[in-house]
Design a protein around this motif. Structure first.
Motif, mmCIF file in Angstrom:
data_model
loop_
_atom_site.group_PDB
_atom_site.id
_atom_site.type_symbol
_atom_site.label_atom_id
_atom_site.label_comp_id
_atom_site.label_asym_id
_atom_site.label_seq_id
_atom_site.Cartn_x
_atom_site.Cartn_y
_atom_site.Cartn_z
ATOM 1 N N LEU A 18 0.872 11.519 9.126
ATOM 2 C CA LEU A 18 0.939 10.102 8.774
ATOM 3 C C LEU A 18 1.544 9.948 7.380
ATOM 4 O O LEU A 18 1.405 10.823 6.521
ATOM 5 C CB LEU A 18 -0.461 9.489 8.806
ATOM 6 N N LYS A 19 2.198 8.819 7.147
ATOM 7 C CA LYS A 19 2.844 8.547 5.869
ATOM 8 C C LYS A 19 1.803 8.304 4.787
ATOM 9 O O LYS A 19 0.857 7.545 4.973
ATOM 10 C CB LYS A 19 3.764 7.329 5.997
ATOM 11 N N ILE A 20 2.013 8.947 3.646
ATOM 12 C CA ILE A 20 1.122 8.811 2.499
ATOM 13 C C ILE A 20 1.920 8.328 1.304
ATOM 14 O O ILE A 20 3.001 8.847 1.016
ATOM 15 C CB ILE A 20 0.469 10.162 2.141
ATOM 16 N N SER A 21 1.415 7.344 0.612
ATOM 17 C CA SER A 21 2.041 6.885 -0.634
ATOM 18 C C SER A 21 0.957 6.793 -1.702
ATOM 19 O O SER A 21 -0.224 6.736 -1.403
ATOM 20 C CB SER A 21 2.724 5.536 -0.435
ATOM 21 N N LYS A 22 1.363 6.786 -2.958
ATOM 22 C CA LYS A 22 0.387 6.740 -4.037
ATOM 23 C C LYS A 22 0.668 5.587 -4.981
ATOM 24 O O LYS A 22 1.793 5.096 -5.091
ATOM 25 C CB LYS A 22 0.362 8.059 -4.799
ATOM 26 N N SER A 23 -0.414 5.156 -5.634
ATOM 27 C CA SER A 23 -0.319 4.066 -6.610
ATOM 28 C C SER A 23 -1.419 4.279 -7.634
ATOM 29 O O SER A 23 -2.174 5.248 -7.560
ATOM 30 C CB SER A 23 -0.506 2.718 -5.913
ATOM 31 N N ALA A 24 -1.503 3.360 -8.586
ATOM 32 C CA ALA A 24 -2.552 3.465 -9.595
ATOM 33 C C ALA A 24 -3.938 3.342 -8.977
ATOM 34 O O ALA A 24 -4.934 3.825 -9.539
ATOM 35 C CB ALA A 24 -2.351 2.385 -10.659
ATOM 36 N N ALA A 25 -4.021 2.703 -7.799
ATOM 37 C CA ALA A 25 -5.304 2.508 -7.124
ATOM 38 C C ALA A 25 -5.709 3.711 -6.292
ATOM 39 O O ALA A 25 -6.810 3.750 -5.747
ATOM 40 C CB ALA A 25 -5.246 1.265 -6.243
ATOM 41 N N GLY A 26 -4.820 4.704 -6.142
ATOM 42 C CA GLY A 26 -5.148 5.879 -5.353
ATOM 43 C C GLY A 26 -4.071 6.210 -4.347
ATOM 44 O O GLY A 26 -2.885 6.271 -4.681
ATOM 45 N N LYS A 27 -4.468 6.390 -3.094
ATOM 46 C CA LYS A 27 -3.550 6.752 -2.027
ATOM 47 C C LYS A 27 -3.596 5.704 -0.916
ATOM 48 O O LYS A 27 -4.643 5.112 -0.647
ATOM 49 C CB LYS A 27 -3.915 8.125 -1.438
ATOM 50 N N THR A 28 -2.436 5.509 -0.269
ATOM 51 C CA THR A 28 -2.337 4.628 0.885
ATOM 52 C C THR A 28 -1.892 5.470 2.078
ATOM 53 O O THR A 28 -0.900 6.196 1.997
ATOM 54 C CB THR A 28 -1.324 3.502 0.645
ATOM 55 N N ILE A 29 -2.631 5.371 3.173
ATOM 56 C CA ILE A 29 -2.295 6.112 4.387
ATOM 57 C C ILE A 29 -1.943 5.105 5.479
ATOM 58 O O ILE A 29 -2.742 4.220 5.793
ATOM 59 C CB ILE A 29 -3.460 7.008 4.852
ATOM 60 N N GLN A 30 -0.741 5.242 6.033
ATOM 61 C CA GLN A 30 -0.308 4.369 7.125
ATOM 62 C C GLN A 30 -0.979 4.814 8.421
ATOM 63 O O GLN A 30 -0.847 5.966 8.835
ATOM 64 C CB GLN A 30 1.208 4.409 7.276
ATOM 65 N N LEU A 31 -1.693 3.915 9.053
ATOM 66 C CA LEU A 31 -2.408 4.254 10.276
ATOM 67 C C LEU A 31 -1.464 4.270 11.473
ATOM 68 O O LEU A 31 -0.443 3.563 11.473
ATOM 69 C CB LEU A 31 -3.529 3.241 10.531
#
Length: 606
Positions: A422-435
């Motif tokens: 799954l696609k993972i991206s990062k930001s200041a808030a942590g990590k985002t995982i595309q479901l």
């Protein structure tokens, strides 16, 4: 099960035993228990999921007596609710408790299919009747109920259950009530339900010998005893009231691998036994520093009730199950067969549905430990062996989950589909995982995140809900201070109440949330709190340039209520901020503390 308030109301317990009022210590100081705890608990920590069975003479009553239905949610207490002396109670129900449809192998197969790893069954409950064949003289014959053994002639129902579950590779334990509503030498046998025309004075030492003898039988007559699950104690009767030191001294010799719960002593969360036993509630932050297990029901009652049709949905049950495991506990799910030994169809279906989910996702349950995160808006997390398991119950509108994690996620995938990353991206808030957009399985879906080392958690940011609301809950609040402020959660008698910020008695304490603003505009501020006629005070809430204060007045109430306290204006400029800090403070406290606060919602004004 444990109903402290009801016992106080019914007057079932006396206040006579001075020895029970002494300070209790773990295992009553008996050696051999603390030293072997980790090795004895190893299978329990791996299992995470077990079956509770409440089956006894009360099952034949089905929650009614003489045509009257008793709405109280514990049908196994029917003798107390209907105030029936033990003699007529036995005369009416013994012939009805036939076990004619009982199939121990079918029960064990159902538990195995559900993914359960152990069973706890009521060897005897509070009315004093046992489904194991006790050889104690009072059990074999007495003048009150004739005898306490209720297995059909030539059978031992408890033994059949133990044998069948062990044949499936499952552990087996005995629930055993320390109370006894019929034995004349117990603490309550002659104090409420049964007449005492001669003024007989109970000899509690005789009763202690009786308890010892029956525990000895359970430990030695059935090829082993994996768990002794006791119920229950009070402030006036605990510890040595039951002859606990003698029992524990010999029990660890009879069964060196046995686990004993904490109900030789008062308090469901006391640390004197191997496991804590919250009943029908999940502690807000788990029970750090101890092993524990939540017992819960599929409807309301533990024992069979023909009229209790308040069945929990699959979704509700799974949320209770996963939340418990995510906080480090085991989940003991109860069934109540009827007097013939038939498990209700709705209970069977629920167990089979759980089993379907477990076939795919059991890796995220067995052997896992508590979540490293304080709270997650979309679900829960468990972890083990360099893996985080994200149990997603509520899919966000953008189809992705935000995880407040600084650690690098090397790979993320749907459990059971490890080849599809799954696609993972990062930001200041942590990590985002595309479901995955094409998920067709049972919820919750489980996303695995592979990391190295200990998870590095960052402060969670509160995001906007699908409907535009921003909800600051007690669960994701940061509590600051040393004045006693803490999370207060559900209880056995109020299992559906929300977690709340409570015991806020010092103005120096405060609460904070990090909020990610995603939509500008005007928001109504709605506080959800529990009114109390002796608790009041003035609170202030600030967010960015906004600030308001509100007085929570002392009023009588038993339910959490919403109150609108004002409005905030969120500017377009706030969208560019990494996060804004929402701060809740106490400007004034009247009484011993502020009323409990469950949540603060920012509701967009359309």
């Amino acid at each position: 099960m444990k109903i402290i308030k009801k016992i106080a109301l019914l007057g079932l317990l006396s206040t006579a035993v001075l020895s029970s009022n002494a300070q209790s210590i773990p295992y009553e100081g008996v050696s051999g228990w603390e030293e072997t705890k980790d090795s004895r608990m190893a299978w329990f920590r791996e299992a995470r999921f077990g079956l509770f069975i409440h089956w006894g003479l009360y099952s034949a009553a089905g929650g009614s007596w003489e045509g009257k239905q008793y709405p109280q949610h514990y049908a196994e207490w029917i003798q107390a609710w209907a105030k029936v002396p033990s003699k007529p109670y036995a005369e009416v129900l013994k012939p009805k408790f036939t076990a004619s449809k009982f199939d121990a192998s079918a029960w064990a197969s159902l538990a195995e299919e559900a993914g359960m790893k152990y069973v706890i069954i009521t060897s005897r409950h509070h009315e004093g009747f046992s489904i194991f064949n006790s050889q104690q003289p009072y059990s074999l014959k007495n003048d009150i109920t004739g005898g306490t053994n209720i297995s059909p002639k030539g059978r031992d129902l408890y033994g059949e259950v133990v044998k069948a579950f062990r044949a499936k590779g499952l552990k087996a334990g005995a629930y055993y009530s320390l109370l006894d509503w019929q034995h004349p030498d117990s603490y309550e046998g002659l104090s409420y339900l049964n007449p005492n025309p001669t003024g007989y004075k109970p000899n509690h030492e005789v009763y202690k010998d009786y308890l010892y003898g029956q525990v000895k039988e359970l430990a030695n007559n059935y090829g082993g005893l994996d768990v002794l699950w006791l119920d229950f104690s009070s402030k006036n009767h605990q510890g040595e009231s039951w002859g606990t030191k003698r029992i524990l001294t010999d029990l660890i010799k009879w069964q060196p691998r046995v686990i004993v719960n904490n109900r030789f002593w008062d308090g469901l969360e006391n640390k004197n036994g191997d496991i804590g036993t919250p009943e029908k509630y999940i502690p807000p932050t788990g029970l750090p520093g101890m092993d524990w297990e939540v017992s819960h029901t599929m409807n309301e009652s533990y024992g069979y009730s023909a009229h209790d049709q308040n069945w929990k949905s699959f979704d509700k049950t799974m949320r209770l199950f996963i939340e418990t495991v995510s906080k480090g506990g085991n989940f003991l799910l109860n069934v109540g067969p009827d007097g013939e030994g038939a498990i209700p169809e709705k209970a069977v279906k629920l167990l089979k549905d759980i089993g379907q989910w477990m076939k795919v996702n059991n890796e995220s349950i067995y052997g896992t430990t508590a979540s490293p995160f304080q709270g997650l808006d979309w679900g829960y997390c468990t972890q083990k062996d360099g893996k985080l398991y994200f149990h997603v119950f509520d899919i966000p509108s953008n189809g992705s989950i935000e995880v407040p994690l600084a650690s690098t996620i090397h790979k993320a995938y749907l459990l059971g589909s490890s080849k599809k990353s799954l696609k993972i991206s990062k930001s200041a808030a942590g990590k985002t995982i595309q479901l995955p957009a094409d998920f067709k399985g049972q919820m919750p879906m489980v996303i695995v995140a592979e990391i190295k080392g200990t998870p590095q958690v960052i402060q969670q940011q509160i995001l906007t809900q699908k409907d535009g609301r921003i909800i600051l809950t007690a669960n994701n609040a940061k509590l600051i201070g040393t004045g006693g402020i803490k999370l207060i959660g559900a209880t056995t008698h109020d299992p559906n109440r929300p977690n709340a910020i409570g015991d806020w008695s010092k103005k120096s304490d405060q609460v904070a949330w990090d909020v990610k603003i995603q939509r500008p505009g005007t928001y109504k501020i709605v506080v959800n709190y529990l009114p109390h006629e002796q608790k009041s005070g003035t609170i202030s809430l600030s967010l960015g340039t906004n600030n308001l204060s509100y007085q929570l007045k002392a009023t009588k109430g038993s339910q959490f209520v919403d109150v609108e306290t004002g409005t905030f204006e969120i500017s377009q400029q706030a969208l560019g901020d990494t996060a804004l800090k929402a701060e809740l403070k106490a400007l004034e406290i009247t009484g011993n503390s502020l009323p409990e606060i469950s949540s603060i919602s920012l509701v967009p004004v359309k």
